[in-house]
Design an enzyme around this catalytic site. Structure first.
Site, PDB file in Angstrom:
ATOM      1  N   GLY A   1       0.774  -1.239   0.000  1.00 52.90           N
ATOM      2  CA  GLY A   1       0.000   0.000   0.000  1.00 52.90           C
ATOM      3  C   GLY A   1       0.804   1.286   0.000  1.00 52.90           C
ATOM      4  O   GLY A   1       0.268   2.346   0.327  1.00 52.90           O
TER       5      GLY A   1
ATOM      6  N   ASN B   1       1.859   3.075  -2.541  1.00 52.24           N
ATOM      7  CA  ASN B   1       1.287   4.050  -3.494  1.00 52.24           C
ATOM      8  C   ASN B   1      -0.023   4.634  -2.951  1.00 52.24           C
ATOM      9  O   ASN B   1      -0.299   5.826  -3.138  1.00 52.24           O
ATOM     10  CB  ASN B   1       1.079   3.412  -4.865  1.00 52.24           C
ATOM     11  CG  ASN B   1       2.363   3.400  -5.672  1.00 52.24           C
ATOM     12  OD1 ASN B   1       2.829   4.442  -6.123  1.00 52.24           O
ATOM     13  ND2 ASN B   1       2.949   2.218  -5.838  1.00 52.24           N
TER      14      ASN B   1
ATOM     15  N   MET C   1      -3.932  -6.725  -7.319  1.00 52.84           N
ATOM     16  CA  MET C   1      -3.402  -7.857  -8.084  1.00 52.84           C
ATOM     17  C   MET C   1      -4.460  -8.765  -8.712  1.00 52.84           C
ATOM     18  O   MET C   1      -4.138  -9.852  -9.192  1.00 52.84           O
ATOM     19  CB  MET C   1      -2.473  -8.693  -7.194  1.00 52.84           C
ATOM     20  CG  MET C   1      -1.185  -7.959  -6.821  1.00 52.84           C
ATOM     21  SD  MET C   1      -0.341  -7.168  -8.225  1.00 52.84           S
ATOM     22  CE  MET C   1       0.225  -8.619  -9.091  1.00 52.84           C
TER      23      MET C   1
ATOM     24  N   LEU D   1      -9.452  -7.409 -13.504  1.00 48.72           N
ATOM     25  CA  LEU D   1     -10.845  -6.956 -13.428  1.00 48.72           C
ATOM     26  C   LEU D   1     -11.607  -7.359 -14.685  1.00 48.72           C
ATOM     27  O   LEU D   1     -11.069  -7.332 -15.791  1.00 48.72           O
ATOM     28  CB  LEU D   1     -10.879  -5.440 -13.234  1.00 48.72           C
ATOM     29  CG  LEU D   1     -10.315  -4.995 -11.872  1.00 48.72           C
ATOM     30  CD1 LEU D   1      -9.913  -3.534 -11.906  1.00 48.72           C
ATOM     31  CD2 LEU D   1     -11.322  -5.262 -10.750  1.00 48.72           C
TER      32      LEU D   1
ATOM     33  N   ASN E   1      -4.141   2.931 -13.228  1.00 42.13           N
ATOM     34  CA  ASN E   1      -3.241   1.964 -12.608  1.00 42.13           C
ATOM     35  C   ASN E   1      -1.821   2.514 -12.705  1.00 42.13           C
ATOM     36  O   ASN E   1      -1.509   3.308 -13.590  1.00 42.13           O
ATOM     37  CB  ASN E   1      -3.316   0.615 -13.345  1.00 42.13           C
ATOM     38  CG  ASN E   1      -2.400  -0.421 -12.721  1.00 42.13           C
ATOM     39  OD1 ASN E   1      -2.341  -0.570 -11.490  1.00 42.13           O
ATOM     40  ND2 ASN E   1      -1.667  -1.149 -13.555  1.00 42.13           N
TER      41      ASN E   1
ATOM     42  N   HIS F   1       2.153   1.069 -13.013  1.00 39.37           N
ATOM     43  CA  HIS F   1       2.896  -0.135 -13.353  1.00 39.37           C
ATOM     44  C   HIS F   1       4.388   0.190 -13.316  1.00 39.37           C
ATOM     45  O   HIS F   1       4.814   1.205 -13.875  1.00 39.37           O
ATOM     46  CB  HIS F   1       2.477  -0.615 -14.749  1.00 39.37           C
ATOM     47  CG  HIS F   1       3.107  -1.911 -15.146  1.00 39.37           C
ATOM     48  ND1 HIS F   1       2.632  -3.123 -14.695  1.00 39.37           N
ATOM     49  CD2 HIS F   1       4.176  -2.174 -15.930  1.00 39.37           C
ATOM     50  CE1 HIS F   1       3.396  -4.092 -15.201  1.00 39.37           C
ATOM     51  NE2 HIS F   1       4.328  -3.544 -15.957  1.00 39.37           N
TER      52      HIS F   1
ATOM     53  N   GLU G   1      -9.461  -3.300 -20.962  1.00 38.69           N
ATOM     54  CA  GLU G   1      -9.454  -4.758 -20.953  1.00 38.69           C
ATOM     55  C   GLU G   1      -8.089  -5.321 -21.336  1.00 38.69           C
ATOM     56  O   GLU G   1      -7.769  -6.454 -21.011  1.00 38.69           O
ATOM     57  CB  GLU G   1     -10.517  -5.290 -21.924  1.00 38.69           C
ATOM     58  CG  GLU G   1     -11.920  -5.136 -21.376  1.00 38.69           C
ATOM     59  CD  GLU G   1     -12.944  -5.652 -22.362  1.00 38.69           C
ATOM     60  OE1 GLU G   1     -12.824  -6.817 -22.777  1.00 38.69           O
ATOM     61  OE2 GLU G   1     -13.844  -4.869 -22.723  1.00 38.69           O
TER      62      GLU G   1
ATOM     63  N   ASP H   1      -2.550  -4.022 -18.596  1.00 36.32           N
ATOM     64  CA  ASP H   1      -1.392  -3.116 -18.572  1.00 36.32           C
ATOM     65  C   ASP H   1      -1.186  -2.417 -19.921  1.00 36.32           C
ATOM     66  O   ASP H   1      -0.102  -1.891 -20.189  1.00 36.32           O
ATOM     67  CB  ASP H   1      -0.099  -3.855 -18.166  1.00 36.32           C
ATOM     68  CG  ASP H   1      -0.176  -4.428 -16.755  1.00 36.32           C
ATOM     69  OD1 ASP H   1      -0.914  -3.884 -15.921  1.00 36.32           O
ATOM     70  OD2 ASP H   1       0.509  -5.430 -16.495  1.00 36.32           O
TER      71      ASP H   1
ATOM     72  N   ALA I   1      10.091   6.652  -7.509  1.00 34.26           N
ATOM     73  CA  ALA I   1       9.567   7.439  -8.636  1.00 34.26           C
ATOM     74  C   ALA I   1       8.047   7.295  -8.733  1.00 34.26           C
ATOM     75  O   ALA I   1       7.341   8.253  -9.077  1.00 34.26           O
ATOM     76  CB  ALA I   1      10.238   6.997  -9.928  1.00 34.26           C
TER      77      ALA I   1
HETATM   78  C1  DQB Z   1      -1.822  -6.320 -12.878  1.00 37.20           C
HETATM   79  C2  DQB Z   1      -1.307  -7.029 -13.952  1.00 37.20           C
HETATM   80  C3  DQB Z   1      -1.293  -8.408 -13.941  1.00 37.20           C
HETATM   81  C4  DQB Z   1      -1.798  -9.095 -12.854  1.00 37.20           C
HETATM   82  C5  DQB Z   1      -2.320  -8.367 -11.801  1.00 37.20           C
HETATM   83  C6  DQB Z   1      -2.319  -6.982 -11.812  1.00 37.20           C
HETATM   84  C7  DQB Z   1      -1.796 -10.575 -12.832  1.00 37.20           C
HETATM   85  O1  DQB Z   1      -1.484 -11.218 -13.803  1.00 37.20           O
HETATM   86  N1  DQB Z   1      -2.178 -11.168 -11.688  1.00 37.20           N
HETATM   87  C8  DQB Z   1      -2.231 -12.617 -11.498  1.00 37.20           C
HETATM   88  C9  DQB Z   1      -3.620 -13.139 -11.797  1.00 37.20           C
HETATM   89  C10 DQB Z   1      -4.613 -12.789 -10.716  1.00 37.20           C
HETATM   90  C11 DQB Z   1      -6.061 -13.052 -11.131  1.00 37.20           C
HETATM   91  O2  DQB Z   1      -6.363 -14.176 -11.577  1.00 37.20           O
HETATM   92  O3  DQB Z   1      -6.888 -12.137 -11.010  1.00 37.20           O
HETATM   93  N2  DQB Z   1      -1.798  -4.911 -12.934  1.00 37.20           N
HETATM   94  N3  DQB Z   1      -7.681  -5.386 -14.991  1.00 37.20           N
HETATM   95  C12 DQB Z   1      -7.863  -5.078 -16.267  1.00 37.20           C
HETATM   96  N4  DQB Z   1      -6.934  -4.392 -16.986  1.00 37.20           N
HETATM   97  C13 DQB Z   1      -5.763  -3.981 -16.415  1.00 37.20           C
HETATM   98  C14 DQB Z   1      -4.340  -3.968 -14.387  1.00 37.20           C
HETATM   99  C15 DQB Z   1      -4.154  -4.383 -13.076  1.00 37.20           C
HETATM  100  C16 DQB Z   1      -5.159  -5.093 -12.397  1.00 37.20           C
HETATM  101  C17 DQB Z   1      -6.353  -5.392 -13.036  1.00 37.20           C
HETATM  102  C18 DQB Z   1      -5.540  -4.310 -15.047  1.00 37.20           C
HETATM  103  C19 DQB Z   1      -6.542  -5.028 -14.365  1.00 37.20           C
HETATM  104  O4  DQB Z   1      -4.923  -3.330 -17.083  1.00 37.20           O
HETATM  105  N5  DQB Z   1      -8.988  -5.499 -16.864  1.00 37.20           N
HETATM  106  C20 DQB Z   1      -2.858  -4.104 -12.362  1.00 37.20           C
HETATM  107  C1  GRF Z   2       4.044  -1.078  -7.247  1.00 37.95           C
HETATM  108  O1  GRF Z   2       5.323  -1.319  -7.756  1.00 37.95           O
HETATM  109  C2  GRF Z   2       3.054  -0.829  -8.367  1.00 37.95           C
HETATM  110  O2  GRF Z   2       3.605  -0.162  -9.451  1.00 37.95           O
HETATM  111  C3  GRF Z   2       2.668  -2.231  -8.767  1.00 37.95           C
HETATM  112  O3  GRF Z   2       2.611  -2.945  -7.553  1.00 37.95           O
HETATM  113  C4  GRF Z   2       3.457  -2.319  -6.587  1.00 37.95           C
HETATM  114  C5  GRF Z   2       2.580  -1.987  -5.428  1.00 37.95           C
HETATM  115  O4  GRF Z   2       3.306  -1.490  -4.331  1.00 37.95           O
HETATM  116  N1  GRF Z   2       1.435  -2.223  -9.519  1.00 37.95           N
HETATM  117  P1  GRF Z   2       2.504  -0.785  -3.140  1.00 37.95           P
HETATM  118  O5  GRF Z   2       1.482  -1.789  -2.631  1.00 37.95           O
HETATM  119  O6  GRF Z   2       1.864   0.450  -3.677  1.00 37.95           O
HETATM  120  O7  GRF Z   2       3.553  -0.492  -2.099  1.00 37.95           O
END
Ligand code: DQB
Ligand code: GRF
Length: 207
Positions: A14, A16, A92, A95, A109, A111, A144, A147, A175
């Site tokens: 947490g 961020n 994580m 969505l 988000n 990244h 959708e 990232d 950063a």
């Molecule tokens: C994330 C990017 C990848 C993952 C999680 C967050 C990931 O692969 N997690 C393991 C699988 C967990 C699961 O089954 O749910 N970055 N939703 C949408 N689009 C996005 C980005 C994040 C989280 C949810 C997105 C997101 O760009 N639809 C954060």
């Molecule tokens: C950060 O590196 C963020 O960019 C990534 O997950 C990490 C979360 O760290 N999506 P925190 O929970 O905000 O400390």
């Protein structure tokens, strides 16, 4: 201008979220934090938010039969809080398309890479494996395309000789804390215009 009502979604440490909360305490910040949602009961960030007296809720995926049901529960918390903007901060869970569409152009988000390089998990280790000399962090709208949404703001961070993924992650994280509040403020103030899948930043209005 009225402050935008911001919900922050977390799953872990947490840091961020803390940066956004700290920024939102400034009187002239264009957003206020109205809900914090954790997908992890034992997230350090959830304990911190509760200790601060912030409106924090845990929605445990294990209590829901499907991704849709989980996303529906998150959306109900956001609706009860009258949220207008959503910031993912180390959230994580992927969505569902329905949730993403509902929050189109209103969900961000952060990244820890210079997107579109190194999407997905462990981007800092991906950067080291690729041998890049500069990495960084990116704030983007959530679509959708995981990232892959339109980029709002980025900061470059050097990769140093002998870096471990952990050392690089720590440098990038500093950063992130500087980047995310400003990028969110641009969206909250209506200065990040989304068109044709790209973001244009409008100049601040004269005061
Ligand atoms: C994330 C990017 C990848 C993952 C999680 C967050 C990931 O692969 N997690 C393991 C699988 C967990 C699961 O089954 O749910 N970055 N939703 C949408 N689009 C996005 C980005 C994040 C989280 C949810 C997105 C997101 O760009 N639809 C954060
Ligand atoms: C950060 O590196 C963020 O960019 C990534 O997950 C990490 C979360 O760290 N999506 P925190 O929970 O905000 O400390």
């Amino acid at each position: 201008m009225a402050k935008k009502r911001l919900a922050i979604l977390i799953s872990g440490r947490g840091s961020n979220m803390m940066a956004l909360v700290a920024a939102a305490r400034a009187p002239d910040y264009p957003a206020e934090v109205v809900a914090i949602v954790s997908s992890q009961p034992d997230a350090a960030g959830l304990a911190w938010a509760r200790a601060e007296g912030l409106p924090a809720t845990c929605i445990d995926p294990e209590a829901y039969a499907s991704r849709q049901a989980f996303d529906g529960a998150v959306d109900r918390v956001l609706a009860e809080a009258d949220a207008e903007l959503v910031a993912l901060a180390g959230f994580m869970r992927i969505l569902s398309p329905q949730f993403v569409r509902k929050w189109h152009a209103r969900q961000l988000n952060i990244h820890p890479s210079l997107l579109p390089a190194f999407k997905g998990l462990n981007p800092q280790a991906q950067a080291l494996a690729a041998g890049v000399k500069i990495s960084g962090c990116t704030v983007h709208f959530v679509t959708e395309d995981l990232d892959g949404g339109p980029i709002i703001a980025q900061t470059a961070v050097p990769v140093c000789e002998g870096d471990t993924a952990q050392a690089l992650a720590a440098r990038i994280l500093r950063a992130e804390h500087a980047l995310y509040p400003g990028a969110l403020a641009l969206v909250a103030a209506g200065r990040a215009r989304l068109s044709d899948g790209r973001v244009t930043i409008l100049a601040a209005a004269a005061t």
